[in-house]
Design an enzyme around this catalytic site. Structure first.
Site, PDB file in Angstrom:
ATOM      1  N   SER A 117      39.037 -28.441  53.995  1.00 19.36           N
ATOM      2  CA  SER A 117      38.091 -29.153  54.858  1.00 19.36           C
ATOM      3  C   SER A 117      38.024 -28.520  56.243  1.00 19.36           C
ATOM      4  O   SER A 117      38.956 -27.874  56.699  1.00 19.36           O
ATOM      5  CB  SER A 117      38.494 -30.624  55.007  1.00 19.36           C
TER       6      SER A 117
HETATM    7  N1  SAH Z   1      42.691 -31.904  51.307  1.00 24.00           N
HETATM    8  C1  SAH Z   1      42.371 -30.543  50.909  1.00 24.00           C
HETATM    9  C2  SAH Z   1      40.902 -30.321  50.639  1.00 24.00           C
HETATM   10  C3  SAH Z   1      40.490 -31.081  49.464  1.00 24.00           C
HETATM   11  S1  SAH Z   1      39.194 -30.437  48.471  1.00 24.00           S
HETATM   12  C4  SAH Z   1      42.860 -29.514  51.887  1.00 24.00           C
HETATM   13  O1  SAH Z   1      43.390 -29.904  52.957  1.00 24.00           O
HETATM   14  O2  SAH Z   1      42.762 -28.320  51.596  1.00 24.00           O
HETATM   15  C5  SAH Z   1      39.292 -31.714  47.258  1.00 24.00           C
HETATM   16  C6  SAH Z   1      40.353 -31.506  46.220  1.00 24.00           C
HETATM   17  O3  SAH Z   1      40.373 -32.665  45.418  1.00 24.00           O
HETATM   18  C7  SAH Z   1      40.083 -30.330  45.289  1.00 24.00           C
HETATM   19  O4  SAH Z   1      41.168 -29.465  45.283  1.00 24.00           O
HETATM   20  C8  SAH Z   1      39.874 -31.013  43.927  1.00 24.00           C
HETATM   21  O5  SAH Z   1      40.357 -30.254  42.838  1.00 24.00           O
HETATM   22  C9  SAH Z   1      40.678 -32.293  44.095  1.00 24.00           C
HETATM   23  N2  SAH Z   1      40.304 -33.404  43.206  1.00 24.00           N
HETATM   24  C10 SAH Z   1      39.070 -33.812  42.815  1.00 24.00           C
HETATM   25  N3  SAH Z   1      39.177 -34.901  42.029  1.00 24.00           N
HETATM   26  C11 SAH Z   1      40.497 -35.190  41.927  1.00 24.00           C
HETATM   27  C12 SAH Z   1      41.251 -36.192  41.242  1.00 24.00           C
HETATM   28  N4  SAH Z   1      40.662 -37.119  40.517  1.00 24.00           N
HETATM   29  N5  SAH Z   1      42.599 -36.193  41.356  1.00 24.00           N
HETATM   30  C13 SAH Z   1      43.221 -35.242  42.106  1.00 24.00           C
HETATM   31  N6  SAH Z   1      42.577 -34.260  42.765  1.00 24.00           N
HETATM   32  C14 SAH Z   1      41.226 -34.243  42.680  1.00 24.00           C
END
Ligand code: SAH
Length: 218
Positions: free
Chosen positions: A68
């Protein structure tokens, strides 16, 4: 020597990020600003993107996912009102950056990721950086981490269709949850939920642009 110079350079850019992209744009929470001044965001992206690590952009981390934007991480971290010692559940570890920021703020972080290589990379990275207060779990669906519940804070860093009941059940008394949800007419909004006994207060805290939350099980 070149390595040392690069690290000084990154530190300089990181300070500029805190000053110009966070403080100047309205982030006032000193605990968040301090934490983001310490976490080496450039180590959470691939080498080719390191020069852009302190610009105010989301960056690709592979598998269609992103780390993000710094302002968004700062906003989320301050809206979440995290205090030292709190237990925080994050859905969507991604690079592990947001988890590291929360750990720098003194939280005990539990973070769940569904994509195996991202989970492994984050695990390796956070261990190498000695963020031992962050626990990671590989899991699909939005089941959270019931064995470790209740949590003082829950943050979802991917945008879903509706509030997952399983997560709400893991939110402790007086707990806060922050999550982006799709809204009618398109787009996402960020919501902050607060539990007060059996009642849940819901507040719209602004627009959001997160990658999709994958709700089905693997
Ligand atoms: N917080 C992260 C950015 C998140 S991007 C950072 O600081 O880099 C969102 C992430 O959520 C992705 O890696 C995606 O694979 C994950 N994601 C999406 N749906 C999910 C779920 N149901 N359970 C766990 N992770 C999930």
């Amino acid at each position: 020597m070149a390595r040392e110079a690069a690290s000084v350079d990154q530190k300089f850019r990181r300070r500029a990020m805190v000053r110009e992209q966070l403080r100047a744009k309205g982030i006032e929470d000193e605990a968040v600003l301090d934490a983001m001044g310490r976490v080496k965001r450039h180590e959470f992206v691939q080498e080719a993107l390191q020069a852009q690590a302190y610009s105010d952009n989301a960056l690709p981390i592979g598998y269609g996912q992103t780390i993000s934007q710094p302002f968004v991480v700062a906003k989320m971290s301050s809206l979440l009102r995290v205090e030292p010692g709190m237990r925080v559940l994050e859905i969507g570890t991604g690079s592990g950056y947001q988890a590291a920021v929360l750990a720098e703020m003194g939280a005990e972080v539990f973070s769940v990721e569904r994509i195996k290589p991202l989970y492994h990379d984050a695990l390796k990275r956070l261990n190498a950086m000695r963020y031992f207060g962050v626990k990671l779990r590989l899991a699909a669906g939005v089941l959270g981490w019931p064995e470790e519940a209740p949590f003082d804070r829950i943050l979802v860093t991917a945008g879903g269709e509706e509030l997952p009941r399983s997560l709400l059940d893991q939110l402790g008394e007086e707990g806060l949850m922050l999550l982006p949800l799709k809204v009618p007419g398109g787009g996402q909004r960020l919501f902050r939920l607060q539990r007060r006994g059996d009642r849940i207060g819901k507040q719209d805290v602004g627009e959001a642009h997160f990658v999709p939350l994958v709700e089905e099980q693997a």
